[in-house]
Design a protein around this motif. Structure first.
Motif, PDB file in Angstrom:
ATOM      1  N   LEU A 183      50.519 -40.212  21.614  1.00 39.41           N
ATOM      2  CA  LEU A 183      50.500 -38.938  22.347  1.00 39.41           C
ATOM      3  C   LEU A 183      50.602 -39.213  23.851  1.00 39.41           C
ATOM      4  CD1 LEU A 183      47.585 -37.352  20.306  1.00 39.41           C
ATOM      5  CD2 LEU A 183      49.995 -36.698  20.160  1.00 39.41           C
ATOM      6  N   PRO A 184      51.768 -39.669  24.309  1.00 38.09           N
ATOM      7  CA  PRO A 184      51.901 -40.049  25.721  1.00 38.09           C
ATOM      8  C   PRO A 184      52.131 -38.894  26.687  1.00 38.09           C
ATOM      9  CG  PRO A 184      53.963 -40.455  24.583  1.00 38.09           C
ATOM     10  CD  PRO A 184      52.981 -39.990  23.534  1.00 38.09           C
ATOM     11  N   GLU A 185      52.546 -37.718  26.193  1.00 39.12           N
ATOM     12  CA  GLU A 185      52.987 -36.633  27.073  1.00 39.12           C
ATOM     13  C   GLU A 185      51.832 -35.699  27.438  1.00 39.12           C
ATOM     14  OE1 GLU A 185      55.904 -36.495  28.464  1.00 39.12           O
ATOM     15  OE2 GLU A 185      56.642 -38.233  27.363  1.00 39.12           O
ATOM     16  N   ILE A 186      50.902 -36.187  28.256  1.00 41.87           N
ATOM     17  CA  ILE A 186      49.771 -35.354  28.648  1.00 41.87           C
ATOM     18  C   ILE A 186      50.116 -34.529  29.890  1.00 41.87           C
ATOM     19  CG2 ILE A 186      48.091 -36.922  27.629  1.00 41.87           C
ATOM     20  CD1 ILE A 186      47.423 -37.839  30.472  1.00 41.87           C
ATOM     21  N   LYS A 187      49.333 -33.497  30.134  1.00 43.75           N
ATOM     22  CA  LYS A 187      49.552 -32.610  31.260  1.00 43.75           C
ATOM     23  C   LYS A 187      48.970 -33.218  32.539  1.00 43.75           C
ATOM     24  CE  LYS A 187      51.032 -29.703  28.174  1.00 43.75           C
ATOM     25  NZ  LYS A 187      52.486 -29.555  27.945  1.00 43.75           N
ATOM     26  N   SER A 188      49.491 -32.748  33.684  1.00 46.97           N
ATOM     27  CA  SER A 188      48.987 -33.187  35.001  1.00 46.97           C
ATOM     28  C   SER A 188      48.976 -34.704  35.106  1.00 46.97           C
ATOM     29  CB  SER A 188      47.589 -32.606  35.269  1.00 46.97           C
ATOM     30  OG  SER A 188      47.550 -31.215  35.049  1.00 46.97           O
ATOM     31  N   ARG A 189      50.058 -35.335  34.669  1.00 45.34           N
ATOM     32  CA  ARG A 189      50.086 -36.795  34.561  1.00 45.34           C
ATOM     33  C   ARG A 189      49.806 -37.496  35.886  1.00 45.34           C
ATOM     34  NH1 ARG A 189      51.663 -40.596  31.282  1.00 45.34           N
ATOM     35  NH2 ARG A 189      52.556 -39.138  29.765  1.00 45.34           N
ATOM     36  N   ARG A 190      50.420 -37.028  36.977  1.00 46.26           N
ATOM     37  CA  ARG A 190      50.243 -37.735  38.257  1.00 46.26           C
ATOM     38  C   ARG A 190      48.785 -37.767  38.671  1.00 46.26           C
ATOM     39  NH1 ARG A 190      54.064 -35.919  43.086  1.00 46.26           N
ATOM     40  NH2 ARG A 190      55.558 -36.649  41.515  1.00 46.26           N
ATOM     41  N   LYS A 191      48.113 -36.612  38.611  1.00 48.04           N
ATOM     42  CA  LYS A 191      46.693 -36.571  38.986  1.00 48.04           C
ATOM     43  C   LYS A 191      45.866 -37.377  37.986  1.00 48.04           C
ATOM     44  CE  LYS A 191      43.331 -34.945  41.588  1.00 48.04           C
ATOM     45  NZ  LYS A 191      42.999 -33.509  41.624  1.00 48.04           N
ATOM     46  N   TYR A 192      46.225 -37.305  36.723  1.00 48.03           N
ATOM     47  CA  TYR A 192      45.499 -38.061  35.698  1.00 48.03           C
ATOM     48  C   TYR A 192      45.572 -39.557  35.979  1.00 48.03           C
ATOM     49  CZ  TYR A 192      44.582 -40.295  31.194  1.00 48.03           C
ATOM     50  OH  TYR A 192      44.103 -41.110  30.201  1.00 48.03           O
ATOM     51  N   GLU A 193      46.746 -40.060  36.276  1.00 47.73           N
ATOM     52  CA  GLU A 193      46.909 -41.503  36.461  1.00 47.73           C
ATOM     53  C   GLU A 193      46.275 -42.001  37.758  1.00 47.73           C
ATOM     54  OE1 GLU A 193      51.086 -42.226  35.975  1.00 47.73           O
ATOM     55  OE2 GLU A 193      50.909 -42.314  33.772  1.00 47.73           O
ATOM     56  N   GLN A 194      46.130 -41.108  38.749  1.00 49.08           N
ATOM     57  CA  GLN A 194      45.474 -41.502  39.997  1.00 49.08           C
ATOM     58  C   GLN A 194      44.031 -41.937  39.765  1.00 49.08           C
ATOM     59  OE1 GLN A 194      45.828 -38.169  42.657  1.00 49.08           O
ATOM     60  NE2 GLN A 194      47.971 -38.627  43.199  1.00 49.08           N
ATOM     61  N   GLY A 195      43.371 -41.306  38.830  1.00 55.53           N
ATOM     62  CA  GLY A 195      41.968 -41.622  38.586  1.00 55.53           C
ATOM     63  C   GLY A 195      41.721 -42.452  37.347  1.00 55.53           C
ATOM     64  N   LEU A 196      42.792 -42.990  36.758  1.00 60.32           N
ATOM     65  CA  LEU A 196      42.650 -43.707  35.494  1.00 60.32           C
ATOM     66  C   LEU A 196      42.261 -45.158  35.744  1.00 60.32           C
ATOM     67  CD1 LEU A 196      42.998 -43.653  32.398  1.00 60.32           C
ATOM     68  CD2 LEU A 196      45.378 -44.334  32.762  1.00 60.32           C
ATOM     69  N   ALA A 197      41.086 -45.557  35.249  1.00 57.77           N
ATOM     70  CA  ALA A 197      40.655 -46.944  35.351  1.00 57.77           C
ATOM     71  C   ALA A 197      41.092 -47.741  34.131  1.00 57.77           C
ATOM     72  CB  ALA A 197      39.136 -47.009  35.511  1.00 57.77           C
ATOM     73  N   GLU A 198      40.957 -47.139  32.958  1.00 58.64           N
ATOM     74  CA  GLU A 198      41.303 -47.805  31.704  1.00 58.64           C
ATOM     75  C   GLU A 198      41.688 -46.736  30.688  1.00 58.64           C
ATOM     76  OE1 GLU A 198      39.167 -50.814  28.459  1.00 58.64           O
ATOM     77  OE2 GLU A 198      38.257 -50.433  30.413  1.00 58.64           O
ATOM     78  N   PRO A 199      42.797 -46.922  29.977  1.00 59.17           N
ATOM     79  CA  PRO A 199      43.189 -45.892  29.011  1.00 59.17           C
ATOM     80  C   PRO A 199      42.188 -45.777  27.878  1.00 59.17           C
ATOM     81  CG  PRO A 199      44.579 -47.838  28.784  1.00 59.17           C
ATOM     82  CD  PRO A 199      43.747 -48.040  30.014  1.00 59.17           C
ATOM     83  N   PRO A 200      42.046 -44.585  27.305  1.00 59.62           N
ATOM     84  CA  PRO A 200      41.108 -44.405  26.195  1.00 59.62           C
ATOM     85  C   PRO A 200      41.691 -44.980  24.906  1.00 59.62           C
ATOM     86  CG  PRO A 200      42.350 -42.405  26.492  1.00 59.62           C
ATOM     87  CD  PRO A 200      42.789 -43.336  27.595  1.00 59.62           C
ATOM     88  N   ASP A 201      40.851 -45.087  23.911  1.00 58.66           N
ATOM     89  CA  ASP A 201      41.333 -45.466  22.580  1.00 58.66           C
ATOM     90  C   ASP A 201      41.983 -44.284  21.877  1.00 58.66           C
ATOM     91  OD1 ASP A 201      40.259 -48.226  22.531  1.00 58.66           O
ATOM     92  OD2 ASP A 201      38.317 -47.205  22.600  1.00 58.66           O
ATOM     93  N   TRP A 202      41.493 -43.069  22.188  1.00 59.28           N
ATOM     94  CA  TRP A 202      41.960 -41.865  21.508  1.00 59.28           C
ATOM     95  C   TRP A 202      42.081 -40.717  22.498  1.00 59.28           C
ATOM     96  CZ3 TRP A 202      43.170 -42.347  16.385  1.00 59.28           C
ATOM     97  CH2 TRP A 202      42.619 -43.433  15.705  1.00 59.28           C
ATOM     98  N   ARG A 203      43.017 -39.814  22.213  1.00 53.74           N
ATOM     99  CA  ARG A 203      43.144 -38.579  22.968  1.00 53.74           C
ATOM    100  C   ARG A 203      43.009 -37.379  22.030  1.00 53.74           C
ATOM    101  NH1 ARG A 203      48.295 -40.474  26.704  1.00 53.74           N
ATOM    102  NH2 ARG A 203      47.016 -41.195  28.453  1.00 53.74           N
ATOM    103  N   ILE A 204      42.301 -36.361  22.507  1.00 53.48           N
ATOM    104  CA  ILE A 204      42.272 -35.048  21.850  1.00 53.48           C
ATOM    105  C   ILE A 204      43.194 -34.171  22.693  1.00 53.48           C
ATOM    106  CG2 ILE A 204      40.884 -33.063  21.188  1.00 53.48           C
ATOM    107  CD1 ILE A 204      39.879 -35.452  19.707  1.00 53.48           C
ATOM    108  N   THR A 205      44.358 -33.797  22.149  1.00 56.95           N
ATOM    109  CA  THR A 205      45.358 -33.181  23.011  1.00 56.95           C
ATOM    110  C   THR A 205      45.504 -31.677  22.877  1.00 56.95           C
ATOM    111  OG1 THR A 205      47.054 -33.755  21.385  1.00 56.95           O
ATOM    112  CG2 THR A 205      46.748 -35.269  23.251  1.00 56.95           C
TER     113      THR A 205
END
Length: 200
Positions: free
Chosen positions: A95-117
């Motif tokens: 599930l790579p196509e999340i919303k607000s990707r730019r803002k999301y990636e700015q604060g991303l330290a480590e990707p999760p194991d799972w996403r609830i989309t």
């Protein structure tokens, strides 16, 4: 004399089952009854970009193929034999196509194991516990599949009325009732929320 409303049989309890080839027909019936969901998405919008150039038929076919191959996950909520809603989840690569990707990636330290989309509830069933049941079912399935860090991206609605179409990533209250905590905002009203799920 006709029975009055108090004599009516109680509604069947909600149960949750995973999306797989055996539950695909019930899932497909709910999607078809709702115009393919959001104009023909077929719950493909977090798998791939579903803008111009993709038809509802293509989305349906690709969703069914992913179900057959075990490359899509959802907790389907049933009332009796009828699917009345769902919650989609999966690992980030699914599930790579999340919303607000730019803002999301700015604060991303480590990707999760799972996403609830995303969530969907059938017509006339909002505020009847479908989203709560769906999220609980998704978390139980994540635990069965090994657990780990889980992210969600709900809409915060405490101080405003929001159309159901804007709540496709889920309302904040549902996530917080299942033990998620707010991590960081990614838009004026949407947050990244997280919790850890232990293996079952």
């Amino acid at each position: 004399m006709s029975p009055d409303a108090t004599d009516a049989a109680p509604a069947a309890p909600l149960t949750v089952r995973p999306l797989d080839t055996s539950t695909w027909p019930a899932f497909a019936a709910l999607v078809e009854a709702n115009n393919g969901v959001w104009g023909g998405c077929w719950c493909m919008g977090f798998h791939v970009k579903v803008g111009k150039g993709r038809s509802a038929e293509q989305n349906r076919a690709e969703k069914q193929e992913r179900v057959r191959e075990g490359r899509t996950h959802a907790a389907l909520v049933f009332r009796g034999a009828e699917c009345v809603g769902w919650c989609q989840f999966g690992p980030p690569e699914e599930l790579p196509e999340i919303k607000s990707r730019r803002k999301y990636e700015q604060g991303l330290a480590e990707p999760p194991d799972w996403r609830i989309t995303c969530f969907f509830t059938g017509k006339g069933l909002r505020k009847s516990g479908v989203a709560h049941a769906a999220l609980g079912g998704a978390l139980a399935e994540i635990a069965r599949l090994g657990g780990g860090t889980v992210e969600g991206y709900p809409e915060e609605t405490d101080d405003r009325t929001v159309s159901g179409s804007f709540l496709h990533t889920g309302p904040m209250a549902v996530f917080e009732s299942h033990g998620f905590t707010r991590t960081r905002p990614v838009s004026p009203h949407r947050w990244v929320v997280t919790r850890t799920v232990r293996p079952a």
